[in-house]
Motif scaffolding. Structure first.
Motif, PDB file in Angstrom:
ATOM      1  N   LEU A 154     -28.891 149.652  69.829  1.00  0.00           N
ATOM      2  CA  LEU A 154     -28.230 148.362  69.698  1.00  0.00           C
ATOM      3  C   LEU A 154     -27.286 148.360  68.493  1.00  0.00           C
ATOM      4  CD1 LEU A 154     -27.782 145.447  70.569  1.00  0.00           C
ATOM      5  CD2 LEU A 154     -29.810 144.825  69.234  1.00  0.00           C
ATOM      6  N   TYR A 155     -27.761 148.864  67.365  1.00  0.00           N
ATOM      7  CA  TYR A 155     -26.935 148.928  66.159  1.00  0.00           C
ATOM      8  C   TYR A 155     -25.669 149.756  66.415  1.00  0.00           C
ATOM      9  CZ  TYR A 155     -25.537 149.696  61.326  1.00  0.00           C
ATOM     10  OH  TYR A 155     -24.819 149.745  60.162  1.00  0.00           O
ATOM     11  N   ASP A 156     -25.835 150.928  67.044  1.00  0.00           N
ATOM     12  CA  ASP A 156     -24.692 151.808  67.300  1.00  0.00           C
ATOM     13  C   ASP A 156     -23.705 151.190  68.289  1.00  0.00           C
ATOM     14  OD1 ASP A 156     -25.804 153.612  65.527  1.00  0.00           O
ATOM     15  OD2 ASP A 156     -26.525 154.997  67.082  1.00  0.00           O
ATOM     16  N   MET A 216     -20.756 164.222  79.120  1.00  0.00           N
ATOM     17  CA  MET A 216     -21.285 163.019  78.498  1.00  0.00           C
ATOM     18  C   MET A 216     -22.513 162.564  79.287  1.00  0.00           C
ATOM     19  SD  MET A 216     -19.352 159.385  77.690  1.00  0.00           S
ATOM     20  CE  MET A 216     -19.066 158.921  79.380  1.00  0.00           C
ATOM     21  N   GLU A 217     -23.570 162.272  78.587  1.00  0.00           N
ATOM     22  CA  GLU A 217     -24.782 161.733  79.210  1.00  0.00           C
ATOM     23  C   GLU A 217     -24.646 160.221  79.326  1.00  0.00           C
ATOM     24  OE1 GLU A 217     -29.569 161.263  78.253  1.00  0.00           O
ATOM     25  OE2 GLU A 217     -28.247 162.168  76.758  1.00  0.00           O
ATOM     26  N   ILE A 218     -25.037 159.683  80.481  1.00  0.00           N
ATOM     27  CA  ILE A 218     -24.955 158.239  80.718  1.00  0.00           C
ATOM     28  C   ILE A 218     -26.363 157.654  80.766  1.00  0.00           C
ATOM     29  CG2 ILE A 218     -24.259 156.428  82.334  1.00  0.00           C
ATOM     30  CD1 ILE A 218     -21.813 157.784  81.279  1.00  0.00           C
ATOM     31  N   LEU A 219     -26.575 156.583  80.024  1.00  0.00           N
ATOM     32  CA  LEU A 219     -27.820 155.822  80.073  1.00  0.00           C
ATOM     33  C   LEU A 219     -27.492 154.426  80.587  1.00  0.00           C
ATOM     34  CD1 LEU A 219     -29.316 156.674  76.545  1.00  0.00           C
ATOM     35  CD2 LEU A 219     -29.791 157.822  78.725  1.00  0.00           C
ATOM     36  N   VAL A 220     -28.365 153.890  81.429  1.00  0.00           N
ATOM     37  CA  VAL A 220     -28.230 152.527  81.929  1.00  0.00           C
ATOM     38  C   VAL A 220     -29.493 151.791  81.522  1.00  0.00           C
ATOM     39  CG1 VAL A 220     -27.972 151.075  83.978  1.00  0.00           C
ATOM     40  CG2 VAL A 220     -26.824 153.304  83.884  1.00  0.00           C
ATOM     41  N   LYS A 221     -29.336 150.736  80.712  1.00  0.00           N
ATOM     42  CA  LYS A 221     -30.502 150.051  80.167  1.00  0.00           C
ATOM     43  C   LYS A 221     -30.341 148.537  80.185  1.00  0.00           C
ATOM     44  CE  LYS A 221     -32.142 153.645  77.042  1.00  0.00           C
ATOM     45  NZ  LYS A 221     -32.803 153.842  75.748  1.00  0.00           N
ATOM     46  N   GLN A 222     -31.445 147.854  80.403  1.00  0.00           N
ATOM     47  CA  GLN A 222     -31.522 146.420  80.177  1.00  0.00           C
ATOM     48  C   GLN A 222     -31.596 146.209  78.656  1.00  0.00           C
ATOM     49  OE1 GLN A 222     -31.354 144.134  82.552  1.00  0.00           O
ATOM     50  NE2 GLN A 222     -31.538 145.489  84.303  1.00  0.00           N
ATOM     51  N   PHE A 223     -31.303 145.004  78.220  1.00  0.00           N
ATOM     52  CA  PHE A 223     -31.301 144.710  76.786  1.00  0.00           C
ATOM     53  C   PHE A 223     -32.637 145.059  76.116  1.00  0.00           C
ATOM     54  CE2 PHE A 223     -31.769 141.741  73.173  1.00  0.00           C
ATOM     55  CZ  PHE A 223     -30.649 142.098  72.436  1.00  0.00           C
ATOM     56  N   ASN A 224     -33.757 144.672  76.755  1.00  0.00           N
ATOM     57  CA  ASN A 224     -35.064 144.901  76.137  1.00  0.00           C
ATOM     58  C   ASN A 224     -35.473 146.372  76.147  1.00  0.00           C
ATOM     59  OD1 ASN A 224     -35.570 145.120  78.846  1.00  0.00           O
ATOM     60  ND2 ASN A 224     -37.324 143.741  78.868  1.00  0.00           N
ATOM     61  N   GLU A 225     -34.695 147.226  76.808  1.00  0.00           N
ATOM     62  CA  GLU A 225     -34.959 148.662  76.796  1.00  0.00           C
ATOM     63  C   GLU A 225     -34.198 149.393  75.691  1.00  0.00           C
ATOM     64  OE1 GLU A 225     -35.734 149.548  81.506  1.00  0.00           O
ATOM     65  OE2 GLU A 225     -33.645 149.285  80.857  1.00  0.00           O
ATOM     66  N   LEU A 226     -33.242 148.704  75.067  1.00  0.00           N
ATOM     67  CA  LEU A 226     -32.463 149.327  74.000  1.00  0.00           C
ATOM     68  C   LEU A 226     -33.318 149.494  72.748  1.00  0.00           C
ATOM     69  CD1 LEU A 226     -29.163 147.230  74.247  1.00  0.00           C
ATOM     70  CD2 LEU A 226     -29.493 149.590  75.034  1.00  0.00           C
ATOM     71  N   SER A 227     -33.200 150.655  72.114  1.00  0.00           N
ATOM     72  CA  SER A 227     -33.840 150.818  70.817  1.00  0.00           C
ATOM     73  C   SER A 227     -33.008 150.072  69.775  1.00  0.00           C
ATOM     74  CB  SER A 227     -33.931 152.306  70.443  1.00  0.00           C
ATOM     75  OG  SER A 227     -32.639 152.816  70.129  1.00  0.00           O
ATOM     76  N   LEU A 228     -33.586 149.813  68.620  1.00  0.00           N
ATOM     77  CA  LEU A 228     -32.823 149.162  67.548  1.00  0.00           C
ATOM     78  C   LEU A 228     -31.631 150.021  67.151  1.00  0.00           C
ATOM     79  CD1 LEU A 228     -35.606 147.688  65.237  1.00  0.00           C
ATOM     80  CD2 LEU A 228     -34.027 146.452  66.730  1.00  0.00           C
ATOM     81  N   ASN A 285     -23.039 164.554  72.055  1.00  0.00           N
ATOM     82  CA  ASN A 285     -23.524 165.107  70.782  1.00  0.00           C
ATOM     83  C   ASN A 285     -24.372 164.100  70.003  1.00  0.00           C
ATOM     84  OD1 ASN A 285     -22.226 167.625  71.206  1.00  0.00           O
ATOM     85  ND2 ASN A 285     -20.306 166.744  70.480  1.00  0.00           N
ATOM     86  N   LYS A 286     -25.271 163.433  70.716  1.00  0.00           N
ATOM     87  CA  LYS A 286     -26.227 162.475  70.145  1.00  0.00           C
ATOM     88  C   LYS A 286     -25.576 161.229  69.540  1.00  0.00           C
ATOM     89  CE  LYS A 286     -29.604 166.079  69.248  1.00  0.00           C
ATOM     90  NZ  LYS A 286     -30.419 166.775  68.276  1.00  0.00           N
ATOM     91  N   GLU A 287     -24.328 160.959  69.912  1.00  0.00           N
ATOM     92  CA  GLU A 287     -23.597 159.801  69.392  1.00  0.00           C
ATOM     93  C   GLU A 287     -23.105 158.949  70.558  1.00  0.00           C
ATOM     94  OE1 GLU A 287     -19.745 158.909  66.531  1.00  0.00           O
ATOM     95  OE2 GLU A 287     -19.877 160.838  67.541  1.00  0.00           O
TER      96      GLU A 287
END
Length: 145
Positions: A16-18, A1-13, A53-55
């Protein structure tokens, strides 16, 4: 599993939706709990995202010390139902603990655990504190690390 760590303003729409879709799928539909998930606090959170798997299959949101508690906080710990057998919950918790240490410079963490998951959190160094309580109609207990 790939892990991403992001601030709110770094999230793509799309991210955020997902994330909101996954949280609703588990916390509202699966757990049959009507509550206000979109609580206005996501903009202040550090978002830990697990992708397979991109999800988005796992997620938590973390807060710096002083936002919720004296300690840093982890919340909205969630793994997609059909992905729980792969250990992604443990991976996302380890990533969340590391993100708090890296971004907030602390090892002190508090969370509000659903009581049936006490052992899961104990495996990550948390201990129960105080008595259990109902949160949105579900038994919870405070846990600290």
């Amino acid at each position: 599993m790939e892990i991403l760590v992001k601030q709110f303003n770094e999230l793509s729409l799309k991210e955020l939706y997902d994330i909101l879709q996954l949280r609703s799928e588990v916390f509202v539909v699966e757990q049959d709990c009507v509550y206000q998930d979109i609580d206005g606090k996501d903009a202040d959170a550090l978002h830990i995202i697990g992708i397979e798997n991109k999800e988005i299959v796992a997620y938590t949101r973390c807060f710096d010390k002083g936002f919720y508690f004296e300690e840093a906080a982890i919340g909205r710990v969630v793994v997609k139902m059909n992905q729980r057998k792969y250990g992604f919950g443990h991976e996302i918790m380890k990533a969340s603990i590391n993100a708090i240490k890296t971004h907030f410079s602390t090892d002190a963490i508090r969370l509000s655990a659903q009581q049936y998951l006490t052992k899961f959190y104990e495996d990550h160094g948390f201990t129960t504190e105080g008595e259990g309580y109902l949160e949105d109609g579900i038994p919870h207990i405070a846990m600290v690390k």
